[in-house]
Design a protein around this motif. Sequence first.
Motif, PDB file in Angstrom:
ATOM      1  N   ILE A   1      44.156  33.799  34.221  1.00  0.00           N
ATOM      2  CA  ILE A   1      43.614  33.389  35.518  1.00  0.00           C
ATOM      3  C   ILE A   1      42.116  33.221  35.374  1.00  0.00           C
ATOM      4  CG2 ILE A   1      43.245  34.087  37.915  1.00  0.00           C
ATOM      5  CD1 ILE A   1      45.823  35.718  37.692  1.00  0.00           C
ATOM      6  N   ARG A   2      41.628  32.057  35.724  1.00  0.00           N
ATOM      7  CA  ARG A   2      40.189  31.855  35.731  1.00  0.00           C
ATOM      8  C   ARG A   2      39.617  32.683  36.880  1.00  0.00           C
ATOM      9  NH1 ARG A   2      37.088  28.289  33.098  1.00  0.00           N
ATOM     10  NH2 ARG A   2      35.133  27.567  33.991  1.00  0.00           N
ATOM     11  N   PRO A   3      38.760  33.660  36.586  1.00  0.00           N
ATOM     12  CA  PRO A   3      38.336  34.596  37.633  1.00  0.00           C
ATOM     13  C   PRO A   3      37.691  33.897  38.817  1.00  0.00           C
ATOM     14  CG  PRO A   3      37.662  35.374  35.468  1.00  0.00           C
ATOM     15  CD  PRO A   3      38.167  33.985  35.280  1.00  0.00           C
TER      16      PRO A   3
ATOM     17  N   TYR B   1      37.292  50.168  37.418  1.00  0.00           N
ATOM     18  CA  TYR B   1      36.124  50.883  36.881  1.00  0.00           C
ATOM     19  C   TYR B   1      35.036  49.888  36.466  1.00  0.00           C
ATOM     20  CZ  TYR B   1      33.316  53.918  33.874  1.00  0.00           C
ATOM     21  OH  TYR B   1      32.267  54.615  33.302  1.00  0.00           O
ATOM     22  N   THR B   2      35.432  48.807  35.822  1.00  0.00           N
ATOM     23  CA  THR B   2      34.467  47.803  35.359  1.00  0.00           C
ATOM     24  C   THR B   2      33.737  47.159  36.534  1.00  0.00           C
ATOM     25  OG1 THR B   2      35.823  47.353  33.409  1.00  0.00           O
ATOM     26  CG2 THR B   2      34.224  45.675  34.029  1.00  0.00           C
ATOM     27  N   ILE B   3      34.490  46.800  37.588  1.00  0.00           N
ATOM     28  CA  ILE B   3      33.879  46.167  38.762  1.00  0.00           C
ATOM     29  C   ILE B   3      32.921  47.135  39.450  1.00  0.00           C
ATOM     30  CG2 ILE B   3      34.354  45.193  41.043  1.00  0.00           C
ATOM     31  CD1 ILE B   3      37.069  44.242  39.866  1.00  0.00           C
TER      32      ILE B   3
ATOM     33  N   ILE C   1      29.901  40.251  37.197  1.00  0.00           N
ATOM     34  CA  ILE C   1      31.296  40.665  37.376  1.00  0.00           C
ATOM     35  C   ILE C   1      32.222  39.771  36.566  1.00  0.00           C
ATOM     36  CG2 ILE C   1      33.193  40.819  39.035  1.00  0.00           C
ATOM     37  CD1 ILE C   1      31.152  41.678  41.126  1.00  0.00           C
ATOM     38  N   VAL C   2      31.999  38.450  36.675  1.00  0.00           N
ATOM     39  CA  VAL C   2      32.843  37.508  35.934  1.00  0.00           C
ATOM     40  C   VAL C   2      32.757  37.764  34.439  1.00  0.00           C
ATOM     41  CG1 VAL C   2      33.155  35.092  35.325  1.00  0.00           C
ATOM     42  CG2 VAL C   2      32.800  35.723  37.700  1.00  0.00           C
ATOM     43  N   GLU C   3      31.541  37.932  33.938  1.00  0.00           N
ATOM     44  CA  GLU C   3      31.354  38.134  32.497  1.00  0.00           C
ATOM     45  C   GLU C   3      31.954  39.456  32.033  1.00  0.00           C
ATOM     46  OE1 GLU C   3      27.167  37.783  32.073  1.00  0.00           O
ATOM     47  OE2 GLU C   3      27.166  35.588  32.280  1.00  0.00           O
ATOM     48  N   SER C   4      31.967  40.458  32.901  1.00  0.00           N
ATOM     49  CA  SER C   4      32.488  41.764  32.500  1.00  0.00           C
ATOM     50  C   SER C   4      34.010  41.808  32.489  1.00  0.00           C
ATOM     51  CB  SER C   4      31.957  42.864  33.419  1.00  0.00           C
ATOM     52  OG  SER C   4      32.441  42.695  34.738  1.00  0.00           O
ATOM     53  N   ILE C   5      34.657  41.024  33.361  1.00  0.00           N
ATOM     54  CA  ILE C   5      36.125  41.071  33.417  1.00  0.00           C
ATOM     55  C   ILE C   5      36.776  39.970  32.591  1.00  0.00           C
ATOM     56  CG2 ILE C   5      36.166  42.209  35.651  1.00  0.00           C
ATOM     57  CD1 ILE C   5      36.732  39.572  36.988  1.00  0.00           C
ATOM     58  N   ALA C   6      36.038  38.901  32.307  1.00  0.00           N
ATOM     59  CA  ALA C   6      36.591  37.813  31.489  1.00  0.00           C
ATOM     60  C   ALA C   6      35.444  37.110  30.796  1.00  0.00           C
ATOM     61  CB  ALA C   6      37.383  36.836  32.341  1.00  0.00           C
ATOM     62  N   PRO C   7      34.862  37.724  29.769  1.00  0.00           N
ATOM     63  CA  PRO C   7      33.654  37.163  29.158  1.00  0.00           C
ATOM     64  C   PRO C   7      33.831  35.779  28.571  1.00  0.00           C
ATOM     65  CG  PRO C   7      34.475  39.085  27.938  1.00  0.00           C
ATOM     66  CD  PRO C   7      35.284  38.979  29.168  1.00  0.00           C
TER      67      PRO C   7
ATOM     68  N   ALA D   1      34.003  32.521  31.995  1.00  0.00           N
ATOM     69  CA  ALA D   1      33.120  32.597  33.161  1.00  0.00           C
ATOM     70  C   ALA D   1      32.936  31.229  33.781  1.00  0.00           C
ATOM     71  CB  ALA D   1      31.763  33.162  32.743  1.00  0.00           C
ATOM     72  N   PRO D   2      33.413  31.010  35.009  1.00  0.00           N
ATOM     73  CA  PRO D   2      33.260  29.710  35.659  1.00  0.00           C
ATOM     74  C   PRO D   2      31.872  29.556  36.257  1.00  0.00           C
ATOM     75  CG  PRO D   2      34.427  31.213  37.096  1.00  0.00           C
ATOM     76  CD  PRO D   2      34.169  31.955  35.816  1.00  0.00           C
ATOM     77  N   LEU D   3      31.472  28.340  36.463  1.00  0.00           N
ATOM     78  CA  LEU D   3      30.186  28.061  37.094  1.00  0.00           C
ATOM     79  C   LEU D   3      30.391  27.789  38.571  1.00  0.00           C
ATOM     80  CD1 LEU D   3      28.640  25.708  34.411  1.00  0.00           C
ATOM     81  CD2 LEU D   3      28.100  28.116  34.795  1.00  0.00           C
ATOM     82  N   PRO D   4      29.439  28.186  39.426  1.00  0.00           N
ATOM     83  CA  PRO D   4      29.592  27.908  40.857  1.00  0.00           C
ATOM     84  C   PRO D   4      29.540  26.418  41.124  1.00  0.00           C
ATOM     85  CG  PRO D   4      27.403  28.779  40.370  1.00  0.00           C
ATOM     86  CD  PRO D   4      28.189  28.892  39.109  1.00  0.00           C
ATOM     87  N   GLN D   5      30.305  25.983  42.096  1.00  0.00           N
ATOM     88  CA  GLN D   5      30.334  24.563  42.431  1.00  0.00           C
ATOM     89  C   GLN D   5      29.218  24.236  43.416  1.00  0.00           C
ATOM     90  OE1 GLN D   5      34.279  24.097  43.959  1.00  0.00           O
ATOM     91  NE2 GLN D   5      35.094  23.540  41.967  1.00  0.00           N
ATOM     92  N   GLU D   6      28.823  22.970  43.387  1.00  0.00           N
ATOM     93  CA  GLU D   6      27.809  22.535  44.353  1.00  0.00           C
ATOM     94  C   GLU D   6      28.340  22.710  45.763  1.00  0.00           C
ATOM     95  OE1 GLU D   6      25.628  18.861  44.014  1.00  0.00           O
ATOM     96  OE2 GLU D   6      26.198  18.742  41.918  1.00  0.00           O
TER      97      GLU D   6
END
Length: 871
Positions: A764-766, A793-795, A842-848, A851-856
């Motif tokens: 799943i793409r976070p 715990y990670t979050i 958070i994204v990098e810690s749970i799925a390094p 990591a998706p980029l925010p959309q415009e």
Amino acid sequence: MRILSENRRRFDQERAHAFSVFKDSGDAPSLLSTLSSLTDQAVMRQAAAQGLPQTLALVAVGGYGRAEMFPYSDLDILVLVPEHWSEEQRAPVGVFLTSLWDLGLTVGGTERTVRECLEASSDITVATALLESRLIGGSSELYSQMKSEFLERLVPRDFFRDKMLEMHQRHARTGDSPYALEPNVKENPGGLRDLQVFAWIARASGFGDSLYDFSVNGLITTREAEAMRRCLMFLQRLRIEMHLAAGRHEDRLLFDLQNAVARSMGIEGSGDLRPSEMLMKDYYRNAKSVIQLCLIQLQALSDRFAGRSSAPAVPIDEVFQARGEELDLRRRGALDDSLVNILRGFYLRATNPLVQRPSIGLVRELWHAVHNPHARFAADAQSRSVFLSILKLPAGVYRTLRDMNTWGVLSLILPAWSRIEGQMQHDLFHVYTVDQHTIQVIRGLRHLVYAEHAHEFPLLSEIMGELPETWRIIVAALFHDIGKGRGGNHSLLGEADARAFCEACGISREDTEFIAFLVREHLTMSRVAQKQDIADPEVIKAFASVVKNAERLKALYLLTVCDIRATGPKVWNDWKGALLEQLYRATLAQLGGNLPTRSSLLELRKAAALDLARGAGVTTEECEKIWASLDVAYFLRHSAEDIAWHASALSSWTGAGALVRARPAPRLSGIEVLVCAPDRAGLFTTLVGCLQRCRTSVLDARIHTTRDGRALDTFLVMDLGRRPDPQEAAQAIAETVSRALASDKPLPPVKLGPLSRHSRHFPIRPVVLIEPDALGNSWLLSIICNDRPGLLYTISSVLSRSGVNLQTARISTLGERAEDIFQIDGAPLKDPAECLKISREIVESIAPDAAPLPQEGKKPGSFPQPEEPHS
């Protein structure tokens, strides 16, 4: 280093060449025959090297005996020895069987005399092996003696009975469904073994040794024989490709293999479907055909053993008649191009007390009609009327719809159904294809009608008994997922299909709106219960405005529970059930004008809690002192029973160190944990780490800070340690957390665990979304990702490092998909740049690696929202 024998080297080279030829031709029967022949030669070379005498017989059994040697199948061999041989004479046979392992295959070797074979043949497995045995080399006289004496002793009727019992047990072990997402193509219903069972019984009954023989001897029609041959060749090709892709004996069509097998079979994606999904659609269609054909043929064999009913025919109408307990046709061809007659057959079987099963003639006519490529079935007003009558049946709805799906009739009356037949659901929680999931939802709904199931869900059964026209929920269930796989919102697509169906069937406008509402909103109740604060009267008010009346609420509640339960065994639990029931009761009160306001709710809850606390020996003064340090949110988030339990624990606490209490959760299969300690940075993270070390899974967390600077945190956890006594488990958890909080040593960090095998195939793409709540006093953090150990715990570690405070955590797990909602606050959240930074971390810690980029156009900290999952 092991030195391979010359026989092994030659065998490997010959097999490799055969595999190469197969990859070019895709000819499965040719490869199976070639491998069997090559194995025969290798076995004979090994026998010669061991000096075995020609007076014994080497016999292939099992698939090897059928000359169907798959690339990594077991080498099953029987060595027949003369009766008079001594133990000393038989000793070299054991050495020979052991030496066969040098060929690199798993060897199933047995040494027996003819007498020993006949004695062992009382076991159905041994009898089957002897039935399909084949002489490899040695004494043909000895083998002929064994085979002829075995066949003389074989009783076809008993063999049929035992194989049917064996088949039913095998189906039960594999879930009694061909629609597993990782099916065993050999053992599952609709797999190779079902075809083999028919062939074994037909052979034992004297109809010959092949599909051609069975056809010539009148057991099956030429068309049925051709259909069985196609099914067999598909499964043989599939199993070969699986063995080659895995490089080992593997009969489960695992996610790891599906893409590779699809490519090797030349299967390409189509539309929104991946190659693996197209492969599985082909597999499920093939499995359904195998099941249909085997039902026909095994019933035909059963009739031959039991004899056709001699009861006189009793006409039912101009098309159907009853003959004893069987529903039969009065004339052949009555089902050709007649959808209404096909549907009436199912309707009559469900409603006529005279009949218990269809006759072999009716079943055969049905199969031939449905599989006639030139047939034109029109879903006209008459056929829709019969179908609607089936949906309105007072009993037998589930069984009838299940059988209609098995025989491919549902797609005739509902063309959109064909798109979800065999449609895999590539997610982490569904265990059925879309069509089978839908049938299971209907099964769950119908169970609520019958008194014998009322003990399972008493409230739901009571509600079902209160509702008029329950057939409307069945119609909604039939359409709730019919829009899947088309792209877009499947709830809206399903609503459009349901409306069209209702209009075509002449269903009233009121009933149409009721059905359309259920299809459109079938995910709403689950989403509100699991993702929103249902203790907040405003949330209840908003949900009530969607459902509008009590009748809709009751139907939606029933559909939601059955939908979740039909998703998979890992999705439903008592916690989800409690949330849905709480939402149902609160909304019912709101619709009746009985839901109190926030302020009156607070007073009512305090009063109820005070009565309970005083009953436990806590004084009014002690309660008021404790409650004076707590804010309104605390009383809204906890039940009166929980508040009283907390007061009882806190009243006996001296205030030194940390208070930790745990108890089995009332009415839930979980454990409640209460912690009160001086507040400090990272406390929640420490507690989550402790709970994970206790082998628990956090379902719910509520965090409060008292006015005197203490943290009052409560958790609902599930015990993963499977301790038999919940009270002992609660005590162990409390002691572990107490020791951790009392220690001066910091706990080692909890590492994020690896993804499960299932999750690796459905990554799943976070999704991380941070947005202000409706009042603007705090923020909601929504996270969707693959679940795995250490996730919470990670979050919480990221939030702690960022200076963000947690107020509540709502943990929702759908199979292996985590959908968590956190209410948070803190100064960093007011800065859009800091908000984005927290989201990224958070994204990098749970799925390094994903990591998706925010959309415009999205708010800082927000990420693309996927389609609402089916829950």
